[in-house]
Design an enzyme around this catalytic site. Structure first.
Site, PDB file in Angstrom:
ATOM      1  CD  GLN B 485      -5.183-103.891   7.141  1.00  0.00           C
ATOM      2  OE1 GLN B 485      -5.934-104.468   8.012  1.00  0.00           O
ATOM      3  NE2 GLN B 485      -4.699-104.550   6.085  1.00  0.00           N
ATOM      4  N   GLY B 486      -8.926-102.437   7.826  1.00  0.00           N
ATOM      5  CA  GLY B 486      -9.991-102.329   6.879  1.00  0.00           C
ATOM      6  C   GLY B 486      -9.726-102.728   5.655  1.00  0.00           C
ATOM      7  CB  SER B 487      -7.330-104.577   3.730  1.00  0.00           C
ATOM      8  OG  SER B 487      -7.312-105.896   4.702  1.00  0.00           O
ATOM      9  CB  SER B 525       1.105 -97.961   3.013  1.00  0.00           C
ATOM     10  OG  SER B 525       1.144 -97.547   4.574  1.00  0.00           O
ATOM     11  CB  THR B 528      -4.715 -99.506  -0.643  1.00  0.00           C
ATOM     12  OG1 THR B 528      -5.329 -99.452   0.716  1.00  0.00           O
ATOM     13  CG2 THR B 528      -5.560 -98.532  -1.399  1.00  0.00           C
ATOM     14  CB  ALA B 705      -6.961 -95.816  -3.990  1.00  0.00           C
ATOM     15  CE  LYS B 706      -0.471 -91.075  -3.332  1.00  0.00           C
ATOM     16  NZ  LYS B 706       0.801 -90.208  -3.282  1.00  0.00           N
ATOM     17  N   GLY B 709      -1.668 -96.045   5.535  1.00  0.00           N
ATOM     18  CA  GLY B 709      -1.632 -96.881   6.939  1.00  0.00           C
ATOM     19  C   GLY B 709      -0.398 -96.200   7.634  1.00  0.00           C
ATOM     20  CD  GLU B 710       3.921 -98.101   6.327  1.00  0.00           C
ATOM     21  OE1 GLU B 710       5.085 -98.763   7.053  1.00  0.00           O
ATOM     22  OE2 GLU B 710       4.095 -97.879   5.073  1.00  0.00           O
TER      23      GLU B 710
END
Lengths: 285, 758
Positions: B485-487, B525, B528, B705-706, B709-710
């Protein structure tokens, strides 16, 4: 996995000699895309696999002879067939069908001979090649014979090849202006095995069906040619929607449908009507 | 250059495409044994005997282990995040077909596999229950007694309950629903269902446990290393610091790898065998490991003369399968949004999760929200059409806007519900005339829209460490797991923004409980927002300490000095480091257990919507999606490119659950437990798709940010069903939408229904 013998003969004749007409645990392996799945699932446990990877190069060639007949070596990959300039130019229907067959990685590995010899009714090439009037050249210990693809299948996963006979090449006659279509219905994702597939080759003359070949598979035990439907339409006007509509009822009556995870028999009948109907309407030179 | 808001490529991309990235599935260590699992063939039964003698005799078999052997080192070998109900290997009873019963260990996986075939077990079959509604009242009881883990305060009251399959009966009460129904102009009531589906990460669950001196190290494909450490320590009765949990990259997670999956089995086997043991599942074994809840949702709405929804009653039943996993929390934490993103005065929600004799269900991308949106957005569409209102206008009239109370009583804030709807409407050119096709060609066209929302799970904690080396280079330690997911990239961008370095230069050390602080998990999610905040705090702490050090060595404040210089001045050479730490835990008010009311139920809301244009071939029943637009509330996106792929990925995944994916059962046995027969979307199924977002700063998020992912999963299923209805007037109420079901409905509507089968 239980250990087994792996042999890589250099010639097709040697490969034939290494097969055993009586022993079902000895099998040839070409691309292996179907066989490996069967081995993984434990439904096939080999004692010997005869790899065809190193047999003569000519069995991988695809060529067009001076009469426009397509000769496809059994060891050509499905991608070779898809990318062949002869196929691009003269057999667009094959190319279109291949692009919907599984996925690129499988097509890069699977071989034309394997796709024809496996006998799984859900495969794409057998009904299409049968509709195109193709035949295969089979080589066994006693020599060579030709078998029309429509006669290659005896039942579910059963072919009319002997256990020590190998397909050397497939021969596809030219379309010579005939229209051809291949259509399949998947009831889940697009790369699923088809619920029904249908191949059609239609020759037209003065707005009439001069000759038809209609072949159905996937919903059936084996590749099935629809002779009665063909006869019903032969000589009739191609724009006779009513006649075409009536032919669909004949088609569903001459197919022996099986219900499975892809759908019930009544559903598959509807799919055949839809896909054959569209193929007959849309199959134009 | 701002580090936040840059679409930098993922930090690990090169390592992955060149094959250098580590995965547990590929790991080997000297002396390693591999485990192969013997599984139950009955859905519910008492174990009478397990015969492992033939398997033991195979040459090359190290040992064969059953549940009773596990008890020798772990006297009470039951685990789980919500309930301590799942045995490491079946004990006394089996509760679903496919449950692990025994294990063969060998250095050779093929020998272990062969030996598993020689194990046999005898069971006394017990009555079984498979349906979530039947399980509410069934006399077949899956577990004798409820055993809450004690971790979650809202489950404690369930301790000791007997003779029930209900793992949680969550309820929410707002206003007076019955009175409002009595006064309503129109009442609508429908029932919607969803099937049980799978996560299908391309890397299956894999855990490798290495016993050490008074310690154990577990390399595992987990989304929750901190939880794994706590739970394994609890099972073994050890302090946490003797358990190390390490997680490299994951080949996908999607919620399949949260809490304990194969870790307890690997640890127990390693301690029994006194050798490293790897448990790596095949793709097919995913069918017997964890899944997404099948559901039944009865929803009822009362509408007044002006088209305002005045009351909504929701009865949701979640099929939890044989072990609770995190299911009770799905029933509650998603359950409280079951009435949808609408401003409704009177709401009743009853959301019950039940045990059944199916494979367990847990968290899957959306944590229950897609099942709820499926029902409330189909229902909302039906109401609009029956009232003769445009589906968009009807939604707009009832939309839940910022500043208004959600069903829990929490005031909505930073939730771009209306903006998401607006952008969908604009992109679809919704107000223009729409051509529905004609009957002669058999091709009909339709379009549909749906929106949903989700509350971030609360309260949860994240911690991070930022280490500034003497040359100024930065290492970030975090237990957030990058599973695709790129975390890692997003966290590096946050640290880089605070410390004013290029994000590409930050090294991220992830998934190591020996060095990185506690994190609740990479799920829902939440990373982030939660870990993002922790990283920001840790980076600010490091920045402040650097400034203090600079002052200490006499550098004037605010000057543009090189970090190296500070260290050199302080230590006389390139030496030392500065450590910043950060912990984030948002404020939260637990809801009243009787009414579900809370003034602060979540730190942030997620919003997502989908609009679809499609054709239905009325001859073949084929559905062809011409265009799919997915829009989410992305807060202030840290990395727009990654946000975009999260949107498309989420939407494609839900497309699979909408049209193709379904675990098919026959008496508790999954009959399509292979990926030849359980079809996920392939490349040719991907429609013409647009992924977009509205930027709406999340005030308490890191740099606004928030999580995203879902969000793109929410609206997909009902948007498709609404579009099918628009095209052919047929309303489908069950997921997945099967082509045969549509075909049968079409023929029935044409007056020529198809027979059952022939």
């Amino acid at each position: 996995m239980i250990p087994f013998d792996w042999v890589e003969p250099d010639t097709l004749q040697e490969a034939v000699a290494l097969l055993d007409p009586e022993d079902t645990s000895v099998r040839p392996i070409a691309g292996g895309t179907a066989l490996m799945l069967m081995m993984k699932a434990g439904v096939f446990t080999p004692t010997r696999l005869v790899s065809l990877a190193k047999i003569e190069k000519r069995y991988s060639e695809i060529r067009l002879d001076h009469e426009g007949v397509l000769h496809v070596g059994a060891m050509a990959t499905l991608s070779d067939l898809e990318q062949s300039p002869h196929v691009k130019e003269h057999f667009k229907v094959i190319r279109r069908a291949l692009r919907t067959l599984s996925n690129v990685r499988v097509r890069n590995v699977a071989r034309v001979g394997g796709a024809l010899a496996h006998g799984d009714p859900h495969m794409d090439l057998p009904p299409l090649f049968a509709a195109l009037g193709a035949r295969v050249v089979a080589i066994g210990p006693n020599g060579t014979r030709e078998i029309p693809v429509e006669d290659l299948y005896a039942g579910y996963y059963e072919t009319t090849l002997a256990k020590n006979e190998l397909i050397a090449e497939a021969i596809v006659p030219p379309l010579n202006g005939a229209a051809a279509a291949y259509s399949k219905a998947t009831s889940r994702s697009a790369d699923d095995w088809p619920a029904v597939n249908v191949g059609v080759r239609v020759e037209m003359e003065d707005g009439r069906f001069r000759q038809l070949r209609i072949v159905v598979s996937a919903a059936t035990e084996k590749v099935t040619r629809l002779h009665r439907t063909e006869e019903f339409l032969t000589g009739r006007k191609d724009n006779d929607r009513e006649r075409v509509h009536q032919s669909l009822a004949i088609a569903t009556s001459e197919v022996s449908f099986l219900s499975d995870a892809h759908g019930s028999v009544p559903y598959k009948k509807e799919l055949l009507r839809a896909h054959l109907g569209r193929a007959l309407i849309e199959a134009r030179p | 250059v701002n580090q936040v808001g840059r679409s930098i490529p993922r930090l690990e991309a090169r390592a992955k495409v060149t094959g250098r990235a580590d995965y547990v599935h590929n790991m080997r260590v000297p002396g390693m044994l591999v485990a192969k699992i013997f599984r139950s063939t009955v859905a519910h039964g008492k174990i009478l005997s397990i015969d492992v003698s033939a398997a033991r005799e195979i040459e090359g078999v190290h040992s064969v282990v059953t549940g009773e052997d596990i008890r020798k080192i772990i006297p009470n070998p039951y685990f789980g995040p919500a309930f301590h109900d799942q045995p490491i290997l079946a004990l006394d009873k089996v509760r679903f077909v496919g449950e692990p019963v025994a294990v063969v260990l060998s250095t050779d996986p093929h020998i272990a596999e062969q030996a598993v075939q020689l194990i046999s077990a005898e069971y006394e079959e017990l009555p079984a229950v498979f349906d979530e509604v039947e399980a509410m009242t069934s006399s077949a009881i899956v577990h004798d007694e409820l055993k809450p883990a004690g971790t979650f305060a809202d489950l404690k009251h369930l301790a000791g309950r007997k003779n029930t399959n209900i793992t949680l009966d969550y309820q929410l009460r707002r206003g007076d629903v019955e009175k409002a129904f009595g006064e309503a102009d129109r009442i609508f009531e429908h029932t919607f269902k969803t099937g049980q589906v799978l996560h299908v990460p391309l890397e299956s669950h894999a855990s490798l446990a290495e016993p050490g001196h008074d310690s154990i190290t577990i390399h595992t494909s987990s989304q929750t290393p901190s939880f794994v450490r706590t739970e394994i320590a609890r099972l073994l009765g050890w302090p946490e610091n003797r358990v190390s949990v390490r997680v490299p990259f994951l080949g996908g997670g999607y919620g399949a790898k949260v809490y304990v999956k194969m870790e307890a089995l690997a640890a127990a086997l390693a301690l029994l065998a006194r050798s490293p043991v790897k448990v790596a599942l095949t793709m097919e074994e995913q069918f017997y490991t964890i899944s997404k809840h099948a559901t039944t949702f009865r929803i009822k709405s009362g509408v007044d003369k002006d088209g305002r929804i005045v009351a909504r009653a929701c009865d949701v039943y979640w099929n939890g399968g044989a072990y609770a996993d995190i299911g009770p929390r799905v029933a509650q934490k998603s359950g409280f949004t079951a009435a949808g993103p609408y401003d409704i005065e009177n709401v009743r929600i009853d959301s019950a999760e039940v045990y059944t004799n199916r494979p367990p269900a847990g968290a899957l991308r959306g944590f229950g929200i897609p099942q709820l949106v499926w029902a409330y957005e189909s229902h909302t569409d039906i109401i609009a059409r029956e009232l003769g209102l445009d589906p968009v206008e009807f939604r707009r009239k009832n939309l839940l806007r910022d500043g208004r109370p959600q069903a829990t009583g929490t005031i909505m804030k930073d939730a771009a519900v209306e903006q998401v709807l607006d952008l969908l409407v604009e992109k679809m050119n919704w107000k223009s005339r729409f051509d529905h096709g004609d009957n002669a060609s058999g091709i009909r066209r339709g379009r549909g829209i749906a929106i949903g929302f989700k509350a971030s799970i609360s309260p949860t904690t994240s911690g991070a460490i930022v280490n500034v080396s003497a040359d100024g280079s930065i290492v970030l330690y975090t237990n957030t797991i990058d599973m695709g997911q790129g975390s890692d990239t997003a966290m590096a961008q946050i640290a880089a923004e605070v410390l004013n370095v290029p994000a590409e230069t930050v090294k991220v050390v992830h998934g190591n409980t020996d060095v990185a602080p506690y994190d609740m998990g990479t799920l829902g999610s939440r990373s982030t927002f939660h870990m993002g905040n922790a990283v920001r705090v840790a980076a600010e702490d490091a920045r402040n300490r650097l400034a203090a050090l600079a002052a200490e060595v006499g550098l004037p404040a605010g000057t543009n000095y090189d970090v190296k210089e500070i260290f050199r001045k302080r230590y006389g050479m390139q030496a030392g480091n500065v450590i910043g730490t950060g912990t984030y835990v948002p404020r939260y008010t637990p809801p009243d257990p009787k009414t579900g009311q809370s003034d602060n139920v979540t730190p942030f809301w997620m919003v997502g919507g989908t609009a679809v244009e499609l054709t239905v071939d009325t001859w073949s029943g084929d559905i062809y999606i011409i265009r799919m637009v997915n829009v989410v509330d992305a807060g202030n996106p840290l990395n727009p490119k990654i946000v975009k792929t999260q949107i498309s990925g989420g939407a494609i995944m839900q497309l699979g659950f909408t049209l193709y994916e379904d675990m098919v059962f026959d008496g508790g046995q999954v009959t399509n437990a292979s990926f030849a027969d359980y079809k996920i979307p392939g490349f040719r199924d991907i429609p013409n798709m647009e992924s977009d977002w509205v930027t709406s700063s999340q005030e308490n998020g890191p740099f606004g940010a928030k999580g995203v992912g879902e969000s793109a999963t929410f609206g997909v299923s009902p948007a498709i069903a609404n579009a099918i209805h628009d095209a052919v007037g047929i309303r489908l109420t069950e997921l997945p939408i099967k082509k045969e079901t549509l075909m049968r409905a079409l023929r029935a509507a044409q007056g020529s229904p198809l027979p059952e089968d022939e």
